[in-house]
Write a protein that holds these residues in place. Structure first.
Motif, PDB file in Angstrom:
ATOM      1  N   THR A 126      22.252  43.961  43.510  1.00  0.00           N
ATOM      2  CA  THR A 126      22.959  45.038  42.683  1.00  0.00           C
ATOM      3  C   THR A 126      23.728  45.823  43.749  1.00  0.00           C
ATOM      4  OG1 THR A 126      21.144  45.312  41.360  1.00  0.00           O
ATOM      5  CG2 THR A 126      22.309  47.096  41.562  1.00  0.00           C
ATOM      6  N   MET A 127      23.386  46.080  45.121  1.00  0.00           N
ATOM      7  CA  MET A 127      24.280  46.613  46.002  1.00  0.00           C
ATOM      8  C   MET A 127      25.476  45.935  46.282  1.00  0.00           C
ATOM      9  SD  MET A 127      23.089  47.713  49.889  1.00  0.00           S
ATOM     10  CE  MET A 127      23.684  46.081  50.479  1.00  0.00           C
ATOM     11  N   ALA A 128      25.128  44.606  46.400  1.00  0.00           N
ATOM     12  CA  ALA A 128      26.482  43.732  46.859  1.00  0.00           C
ATOM     13  C   ALA A 128      27.455  43.732  45.722  1.00  0.00           C
ATOM     14  CB  ALA A 128      25.942  42.354  47.213  1.00  0.00           C
ATOM     15  N   THR A 129      27.000  43.513  44.571  1.00  0.00           N
ATOM     16  CA  THR A 129      27.932  43.488  43.371  1.00  0.00           C
ATOM     17  C   THR A 129      28.480  44.798  43.312  1.00  0.00           C
ATOM     18  OG1 THR A 129      26.295  42.179  42.096  1.00  0.00           O
ATOM     19  CG2 THR A 129      28.134  43.442  40.835  1.00  0.00           C
ATOM     20  N   ARG A 130      28.121  45.845  43.399  1.00  0.00           N
ATOM     21  CA  ARG A 130      28.605  47.120  43.279  1.00  0.00           C
ATOM     22  C   ARG A 130      29.536  47.380  44.276  1.00  0.00           C
ATOM     23  NH1 ARG A 130      24.533  50.657  44.447  1.00  0.00           N
ATOM     24  NH2 ARG A 130      23.694  50.250  42.437  1.00  0.00           N
ATOM     25  N   GLN A 131      29.259  47.027  45.583  1.00  0.00           N
ATOM     26  CA  GLN A 131      30.286  47.182  46.785  1.00  0.00           C
ATOM     27  C   GLN A 131      31.583  46.021  46.727  1.00  0.00           C
ATOM     28  OE1 GLN A 131      30.444  49.124  49.573  1.00  0.00           O
ATOM     29  NE2 GLN A 131      32.283  48.321  49.655  1.00  0.00           N
ATOM     30  N   MET A 132      31.239  44.989  46.025  1.00  0.00           N
ATOM     31  CA  MET A 132      32.412  43.984  45.742  1.00  0.00           C
ATOM     32  C   MET A 132      33.263  44.442  44.863  1.00  0.00           C
ATOM     33  SD  MET A 132      32.617  39.815  45.091  1.00  0.00           S
ATOM     34  CE  MET A 132      32.473  39.595  46.883  1.00  0.00           C
ATOM     35  N   LYS A 133      33.039  44.925  43.598  1.00  0.00           N
ATOM     36  CA  LYS A 133      33.532  45.619  42.537  1.00  0.00           C
ATOM     37  C   LYS A 133      34.141  46.939  43.146  1.00  0.00           C
ATOM     38  CE  LYS A 133      30.961  44.356  38.642  1.00  0.00           C
ATOM     39  NZ  LYS A 133      30.254  44.487  37.205  1.00  0.00           N
ATOM     40  N   LYS A 134      33.604  47.823  43.944  1.00  0.00           N
ATOM     41  CA  LYS A 134      34.303  48.741  44.293  1.00  0.00           C
ATOM     42  C   LYS A 134      35.622  48.364  45.244  1.00  0.00           C
ATOM     43  CE  LYS A 134      33.968  53.013  47.704  1.00  0.00           C
ATOM     44  NZ  LYS A 134      35.255  52.887  47.895  1.00  0.00           N
ATOM     45  N   THR A 135      35.405  47.401  46.120  1.00  0.00           N
ATOM     46  CA  THR A 135      36.557  46.961  46.999  1.00  0.00           C
ATOM     47  C   THR A 135      37.423  46.250  46.336  1.00  0.00           C
ATOM     48  OG1 THR A 135      34.626  46.322  49.055  1.00  0.00           O
ATOM     49  CG2 THR A 135      36.979  45.288  49.061  1.00  0.00           C
ATOM     50  N   ILE A 136      37.214  45.449  45.255  1.00  0.00           N
ATOM     51  CA  ILE A 136      38.171  45.051  44.288  1.00  0.00           C
ATOM     52  C   ILE A 136      39.053  45.951  43.757  1.00  0.00           C
ATOM     53  CG2 ILE A 136      38.466  43.397  42.364  1.00  0.00           C
ATOM     54  CD1 ILE A 136      36.105  42.031  43.337  1.00  0.00           C
ATOM     55  N   ALA A 137      38.445  47.128  43.238  1.00  0.00           N
ATOM     56  CA  ALA A 137      38.970  48.148  42.505  1.00  0.00           C
ATOM     57  C   ALA A 137      40.031  48.872  43.480  1.00  0.00           C
ATOM     58  CB  ALA A 137      38.002  49.214  42.032  1.00  0.00           C
ATOM     59  N   ASP A 138      39.348  49.146  44.741  1.00  0.00           N
ATOM     60  CA  ASP A 138      40.212  49.925  45.737  1.00  0.00           C
ATOM     61  C   ASP A 138      41.511  49.161  46.113  1.00  0.00           C
ATOM     62  OD1 ASP A 138      38.263  51.898  45.938  1.00  0.00           O
ATOM     63  OD2 ASP A 138      37.341  51.301  47.595  1.00  0.00           O
ATOM     64  N   LEU A 139      41.561  47.926  45.945  1.00  0.00           N
ATOM     65  CA  LEU A 139      42.753  47.060  46.084  1.00  0.00           C
ATOM     66  C   LEU A 139      43.672  47.254  45.082  1.00  0.00           C
ATOM     67  CD1 LEU A 139      41.204  43.959  47.887  1.00  0.00           C
ATOM     68  CD2 LEU A 139      42.681  45.996  48.989  1.00  0.00           C
ATOM     69  N   GLY A 140      43.286  47.744  43.799  1.00  0.00           N
ATOM     70  CA  GLY A 140      44.147  47.756  42.754  1.00  0.00           C
ATOM     71  C   GLY A 140      44.057  46.562  41.666  1.00  0.00           C
ATOM     72  N   VAL A 141      42.944  45.694  42.095  1.00  0.00           N
ATOM     73  CA  VAL A 141      43.020  44.358  41.422  1.00  0.00           C
ATOM     74  C   VAL A 141      42.145  44.712  40.162  1.00  0.00           C
ATOM     75  CG1 VAL A 141      42.091  41.724  41.443  1.00  0.00           C
ATOM     76  CG2 VAL A 141      43.130  43.190  43.436  1.00  0.00           C
ATOM     77  N   PRO A 142      42.540  44.342  38.928  1.00  0.00           N
ATOM     78  CA  PRO A 142      41.857  44.672  37.569  1.00  0.00           C
ATOM     79  C   PRO A 142      40.436  44.016  37.493  1.00  0.00           C
ATOM     80  CG  PRO A 142      43.642  43.178  37.434  1.00  0.00           C
ATOM     81  CD  PRO A 142      43.783  43.347  38.747  1.00  0.00           C
ATOM     82  N   ASP A 143      39.504  44.412  36.812  1.00  0.00           N
ATOM     83  CA  ASP A 143      38.248  43.703  36.511  1.00  0.00           C
ATOM     84  C   ASP A 143      38.748  42.474  35.810  1.00  0.00           C
ATOM     85  OD1 ASP A 143      38.741  44.613  34.077  1.00  0.00           O
ATOM     86  OD2 ASP A 143      36.849  46.068  33.912  1.00  0.00           O
ATOM     87  N   VAL A 144      37.559  41.650  35.530  1.00  0.00           N
ATOM     88  CA  VAL A 144      37.824  40.256  34.978  1.00  0.00           C
ATOM     89  C   VAL A 144      38.358  40.284  33.732  1.00  0.00           C
ATOM     90  CG1 VAL A 144      36.588  38.118  34.131  1.00  0.00           C
ATOM     91  CG2 VAL A 144      36.171  39.108  36.694  1.00  0.00           C
ATOM     92  N   PRO A 145      37.957  41.253  32.733  1.00  0.00           N
ATOM     93  CA  PRO A 145      38.319  41.139  31.243  1.00  0.00           C
ATOM     94  C   PRO A 145      39.891  41.672  31.495  1.00  0.00           C
ATOM     95  CG  PRO A 145      36.290  42.114  31.473  1.00  0.00           C
ATOM     96  CD  PRO A 145      36.417  41.803  32.719  1.00  0.00           C
TER      97      PRO A 145
END
Length: 167
Positions: A93-112
């Motif tokens: 859960t922690m690793a997923t949350r951190q990775m999603k935050k890092t991806i979002a901070d780069l301006g990369v969209p979520d998968v959908p």
């Protein structure tokens, strides 16, 4: 006498007629992005692009799971975390949350949203017949922009001459 050097051409004509076929076989968060990023880059270069989702890659296009992909650090030494800590409760859960935050901070969209952009740019999404059958899924269970559920043979025929990437 020396031969003239070969100088590559970087104009747009080089991408005409090119095809890229990406087989997405993994559905965890960290393995979803390589195929999506490469597909997006290829489309930006004018390359006809097809993504084929099979086995665990189906999670990327299954409506009930595509919004909740996870990243687990267990057994992944590239996370640089002490491996003794990675199986502890809450680490995924922690690793997923951190990775999603890092991806979002780069301006990369979520998968959908990334899938939506790929389709809007002309990319093609295909689902594997065998994987659909194994998981008892129909087209109604899949992301709406998946063009069809097709066999591996159909995909090979459809992408004849394409550069092929297996992820």
């Amino acid at each position: 006498m020396t031969d003239a050097p070969i100088v590559p051409s970087f104009d747009d004509e080089g991408s005409e007629g090119r095809k890229l076929a990406i087989i997405c076989s993994k559905g965890n968060l960290d393995m979803a992005y390589p195929g999506l990023i490469l597909a997006n880059a290829a489309l930006g270069e004018g390359v006809e692009t097809h993504l084929f989702f099979t086995f665990w890659g189906f999670d990327m296009i299954t409506k009930s799971r595509m919004h909740d992909l996870k990243f687990t650090p267990v057994g992944n030494t590239a996370t640089h975390m002490p491996q003794g800590l990675t199986p502890m409760p809450g680490m995924t859960t922690m690793a997923t949350r951190q990775m999603k935050k890092t991806i979002a901070d780069l301006g990369v969209p979520d998968v959908p949203e990334f899938l939506e952009q790929i389709v809007a740019a002309g990319g093609h999404l295909w689902a594997c017949r065998m994987s659909a059958d194994m998981n008892k899924l129909s087209e109604a269970d899949l992301y709406d922009e998946v063009e069809a559920i097709i066999s591996a043979s159909d995909f090979i025929e459809l992408t004849e001459g394409a550069q092929l990437l297996f992820i």
